[in-house]
Scaffold this motif. Structure first.
Motif, PDB file in Angstrom:
ATOM      1  N   UNK A   1       0.831  -1.210   0.000  1.00  0.00           N
ATOM      2  CA  UNK A   1       0.000   0.000   0.000  1.00  0.00           C
ATOM      3  C   UNK A   1       0.866   1.260   0.000  1.00  0.00           C
ATOM      4  N   UNK A   2       2.121   1.134   0.458  1.00  0.00           N
ATOM      5  CA  UNK A   2       3.047   2.267   0.459  1.00  0.00           C
ATOM      6  C   UNK A   2       3.964   2.260  -0.765  1.00  0.00           C
ATOM      7  N   UNK A   3       3.866   1.212  -1.559  1.00  0.00           N
ATOM      8  CA  UNK A   3       4.774   1.034  -2.683  1.00  0.00           C
ATOM      9  C   UNK A   3       4.412   1.982  -3.825  1.00  0.00           C
ATOM     10  N   UNK A   4       5.404   2.654  -4.358  1.00  0.00           N
ATOM     11  CA  UNK A   4       5.186   3.551  -5.491  1.00  0.00           C
ATOM     12  C   UNK A   4       5.118   2.750  -6.785  1.00  0.00           C
ATOM     13  N   UNK A   5       4.632   3.398  -7.829  1.00  0.00           N
ATOM     14  CA  UNK A   5       4.572   2.722  -9.112  1.00  0.00           C
ATOM     15  C   UNK A   5       3.197   2.147  -9.395  1.00  0.00           C
ATOM     16  N   UNK A   6       3.088   1.474 -10.544  1.00  0.00           N
ATOM     17  CA  UNK A   6       1.810   0.951 -10.990  1.00  0.00           C
ATOM     18  C   UNK A   6       1.486  -0.407 -10.409  1.00  0.00           C
ATOM     19  N   UNK A   7       0.320  -0.935 -10.838  1.00  0.00           N
ATOM     20  CA  UNK A   7      -0.172  -2.208 -10.315  1.00  0.00           C
ATOM     21  C   UNK A   7       0.742  -3.367 -10.705  1.00  0.00           C
ATOM     22  N   UNK A   8       1.385  -3.274 -11.864  1.00  0.00           N
ATOM     23  CA  UNK A   8       2.243  -4.371 -12.302  1.00  0.00           C
ATOM     24  C   UNK A   8       3.363  -4.667 -11.332  1.00  0.00           C
ATOM     25  N   UNK A   9       4.008  -3.614 -10.819  1.00  0.00           N
ATOM     26  CA  UNK A   9       5.091  -3.813  -9.859  1.00  0.00           C
ATOM     27  C   UNK A   9       4.599  -4.420  -8.565  1.00  0.00           C
ATOM     28  N   UNK A  10       3.399  -4.078  -8.151  1.00  0.00           N
ATOM     29  CA  UNK A  10       2.845  -4.628  -6.907  1.00  0.00           C
ATOM     30  C   UNK A  10       2.483  -6.105  -7.086  1.00  0.00           C
ATOM     31  N   UNK A  11       2.003  -6.445  -8.261  1.00  0.00           N
ATOM     32  CA  UNK A  11       1.706  -7.859  -8.529  1.00  0.00           C
ATOM     33  C   UNK A  11       2.997  -8.675  -8.505  1.00  0.00           C
ATOM     34  N   UNK A  12       4.050  -8.135  -9.099  1.00  0.00           N
ATOM     35  CA  UNK A  12       5.348  -8.828  -9.060  1.00  0.00           C
ATOM     36  C   UNK A  12       5.817  -9.010  -7.625  1.00  0.00           C
ATOM     37  N   UNK A  13       5.641  -7.976  -6.797  1.00  0.00           N
ATOM     38  CA  UNK A  13       6.059  -8.055  -5.398  1.00  0.00           C
ATOM     39  C   UNK A  13       5.242  -9.101  -4.653  1.00  0.00           C
ATOM     40  N   UNK A  14       3.937  -9.202  -4.954  1.00  0.00           N
ATOM     41  CA  UNK A  14       3.083 -10.204  -4.306  1.00  0.00           C
ATOM     42  C   UNK A  14       3.549 -11.615  -4.668  1.00  0.00           C
ATOM     43  N   UNK A  15       3.838 -11.843  -5.956  1.00  0.00           N
ATOM     44  CA  UNK A  15       4.291 -13.174  -6.393  1.00  0.00           C
ATOM     45  C   UNK A  15       5.631 -13.501  -5.742  1.00  0.00           C
ATOM     46  N   UNK A  16       6.522 -12.505  -5.650  1.00  0.00           N
ATOM     47  CA  UNK A  16       7.805 -12.721  -4.976  1.00  0.00           C
ATOM     48  C   UNK A  16       7.598 -13.112  -3.516  1.00  0.00           C
ATOM     49  N   UNK A  17       6.646 -12.439  -2.839  1.00  0.00           N
ATOM     50  CA  UNK A  17       6.325 -12.770  -1.440  1.00  0.00           C
ATOM     51  C   UNK A  17       5.846 -14.217  -1.320  1.00  0.00           C
ATOM     52  N   UNK A  18       4.996 -14.644  -2.231  1.00  0.00           N
ATOM     53  CA  UNK A  18       4.460 -16.008  -2.154  1.00  0.00           C
ATOM     54  C   UNK A  18       5.558 -17.041  -2.380  1.00  0.00           C
ATOM     55  N   UNK A  19       6.568 -16.685  -3.162  1.00  0.00           N
ATOM     56  CA  UNK A  19       7.652 -17.632  -3.452  1.00  0.00           C
ATOM     57  C   UNK A  19       8.719 -17.648  -2.363  1.00  0.00           C
TER      58      UNK A  19
END
Length: 686
Positions: A105-123
């Motif tokens: 929620x504090x991350x800058x940038x668009x939705x694509x970067x947040x989706x990448x961060x979510x997938x990284x978290x899950x891995x």
């Protein structure tokens, strides 16, 4: 301004005290249910749902074998409620720690970067907690499914969904579809949190078969507000205006009160077509802007009496992010005076000093109104009263779109009635035992203990629930059911033409039909439907009694109104006394009462006669056609009418609307009898 409701509370301080683990009352109640796989927390704003989730999430990580906690919120600003928090210093066994890279929620940038961060978290094998928006969760879930990893990627995860009413059982609701997919996997836990479980579109949040799997934890508005230390009263009112709302807003905007102003959606009837113009117009009403704080983005405005107000503008897109960051730094009362918002500063927005929520234009969603009121009901030193004001356009009798305006007016009434239900105790009704001592004499009424969050009230002739399902609905779902009743156009229209639609039509026909529709699993069980129906109408009757509106009067065949002593110009729900006495109540008497008549009386006093006449006309033009159920419900009235009038039947041309409605019902019954005879003759001929 007309206050539909003023509620006075006891201010015991109980809801703010903590136990040895650092938990407030609601949080401790939720923690007691921590071993449930599916947990639904229904609790008002400011009761501590975010911290309750922290306690639950940490226990599931450390003691129940779960590997990750995913927290999803509806908008970025709410993510701040789930930031890293020190819990150990207050008695809990661990702290809630969210790595900065996992607070999306504090991350800058668009939705694509947040989706990448979510997938990284899950891995990751090391990361345990992530905070993101509903949108990020949905898109990341879709990507993981498209990659072919399936639901297995979420094994041993806790999915915590804040503001769960955004979920819907509708097949097209993507968040609802995600929840249903997750529930098909046995190893995933769900914590659902909401301050208002009902939706404005009346679509169920969950399917009945899914909802049954959840353990419910309910903490009422009444428990929350009664347990505050400083806040003692809450007012809910309406102010009507003609033309441009900017010409009227100064009548209800007190610059000395900490205020959140919600301007209307650009597509609404109240909007002026230019949101920046509207925002600047409000500033002009208040005074002159002198400077803008570069750090917070707050505008410093000088009022005509020389005071400096700090104003947060959440309307102008170019400065919105700076202002949002500035709002996160607000700690003291003097840091901020007024917030002006469009589509923001509602659910999850936390400014404890806010004492007035001023909303321009009708809000069709009851959930939205509940959320807005919650912005003003935080407890804070020196804040004894909180106020919600809806500034709304009075329907113009010459307006071509008056039908829309009238419908919006009905929504406003529904909101006030629902809030009356939400803000009161969760009454527990039971059948009053028979006592031969009172045969032929008046029985004493009930005394209710308002120190009890669920006071018990005895009612003569009340049907108590027999099945487990009916008991569960009455115990945990009555506020949501009341919301569904109040949002039903048929119920509202019938209720607001008290002369044409007898109270029995609302209470004995429309409400049970709606209950059966809402709970199809018990639709064929007449005993369950009747027990739930009686609870609904009993709640309205008791609230009408407590607020001083007519609770024991009914309209007779000649259209008499309630007696003068039972009328009220405003509803005052005073919940500070330990005990309150109620008159004797019976379900037969309650069924003769229009459960919404009190608010209609207040509306009548707030609007002019010509406007009321136009409202009646508009409602009548779209009035409910007689159904078989209503026609049969009218039979006892028709028979009584014939007896009282020496054999004369009700006339279809009578000037009395009640008599006319009885005549229409009688005509329907006779026409139905003729149809049955014809069908019988046809069958015999065949």
């Amino acid at each position: 301004m007309t206050d539909f409701i003023t509620v006075e509370y006891g201010s015991t301080g109980a809801s703010k005290t903590t136990n040895e683990l650092g938990m407030r009352a609601m949080q401790a109640r939720a923690y007691d249910a921590r071993n449930s796989q599916y947990l639904l927390i229904k609790s008002p704003p400011a009761s501590g749902k975010s911290r309750a989730l922290m306690f639950l999430g940490l226990d599931k990580l450390h003691n129940q074998g779960l590997k990750k906690v995913i927290v999803a919120v509806p908008e970025r600003s709410i993510g701040n409620s789930f930031r890293s928090t020190n819990l150990a210093d207050h008695g809990f066994f661990a702290d809630w720690v969210v790595s900065p890279r996992n607070n999306l929620c504090d991350m800058l940038g668009g939705e694509g970067g947040k989706i990448n961060a979510f997938v990284r978290f899950m891995d990751s094998d090391d990361d345990e907690i992530i905070v993101c928006t509903h949108s990020t969760l949905r898109h990341a879930f879709d990507r993981i499914m498209k990659e072919g990893r399936g639901i297995a990627a979420f094994h041993d995860c806790v999915l915590a969904v804040d503001e769960f009413h955004h979920v819907s059982a509708d097949a097209d609701n993507r968040l609802g579809e995600l929840i249903r997919a997750v529930m098909a996997e046995d190893s995933i836990h769900i914590v659902a949190m909401t301050g208002s479980y009902f939706r404005g579109d009346q679509v169920p949040v969950l399917r009945a078969e899914d909802e049954e799997k959840f353990t419910r934890v309910t903490y009422t508005y009444y428990e929350q507000l009664s347990g505050y230390e400083h806040l003692k009263t809450l007012g809910i009112g309406y102010h009507f205006y003609h033309g441009n709302y900017l010409a009227a807003i100064g009548e209800v905007l007190d610059p000395s009160k900490k205020t959140i102003i919600h301007i209307p959606n650009v597509n609404s009837q109240a909007a002026l077509g230019d949101k920046i113009r509207e925002m600047n117009g409000i500033l002009d009403v208040l005074g002159d802007v002198e400077t803008v704080d570069p750090a917070t983005g707050f505008q410093h405005l000088r009022t005509p009496d020389g005071r400096i107000l700090k104003i947060a503008d959440l309307v102008t897109p170019q400065t919105q992010q700076t202002v949002l960051s500035g709002l996160r730094t607000v700690e003291n009362k003097e840091d901020l005076d007024i917030v002006i918002a469009l589509g923001m500063a509602k659910e999850g927005f936390d400014w404890i000093w806010c004492e007035h929520a001023l909303t321009v234009g009708y809000r069709g969603s009851l959930t939205e109104v509940v959320q807005i009121i919650g912005r003003a009901t935080r407890d804070a030193p020196g804040k004894a009263h909180a106020q919600f004001t809806n500034l709304i356009a009075e329907p113009d009798t010459t307006d071509d779109v008056v039908r829309t305006a009238v419908n919006d007016m009905l929504k406003a009434i529904a909101c006030s009635l629902l809030m009356e239900q939400v803000l009161a105790p969760n009454f527990n009704f039971k059948t009053k035992p028979s006592d031969d001592r009172f045969d032929g004499a008046s029985r004493p009424g009930s005394k209710i203990d308002l120190a009890d969050p669920e006071p018990t009230i005895e009612i003569n002739g009340l049907k108590e629930p027999a099945s487990k399902r009916a008991k569960e609905i009455i115990q945990t779902d009555m506020t949501d059911l009341m919301a569904a009743v109040l949002q039903d156009n048929q119920v509202l229209r019938a209720s607001l033409i008290p002369g044409e639609f007898p109270p029995e039509t609302v209470n004995q026909v429309l409400i049970p039909n709606l209950i059966a529709k809402r709970y199809p699993d018990i639709a064929e069980n007449e005993d369950d439907i009747e027990a739930i129906r009686q609870n609904v109408v009993a709640r309205r009757a008791v609230l009408a009694t407590l607020t001083g509106t007519s609770s024991t009067a009914s309209n007779n065949a000649d259209g008499d109104e309630a007696t003068e002593g039972q009328k009220a110009h405003a509803q005052l729900l005073k919940l500070t006394s330990k005990f309150l006495s109620l008159p004797e109540l019976s379900i037969d008497l309650i069924d003769q009462v229009n459960p919404f008549h009190g608010s209609y009386e207040i509306l009548s006093k707030a609007l002019g006669e010509s406007v009321l006449r136009r409202i009646h006309q508009t409602i009548a033009e779209t009035r409910i056609e007689i159904t078989e159920a209503e026609a049969m419900a009218q039979l006892p009235r028709i028979r009584a009418f014939v007896d009282e009038h020496n054999g004369r039947e009700p006339s279809i041309t009578s000037a009395n609307p009640i008599e006319r409605r009885m005549a229409e019902a009688l005509a329907w019954i006779r026409a139905a009898a003729v149809r049955r005879q014809k069908e019988k003759a046809k069958d015999q001929a065949a």
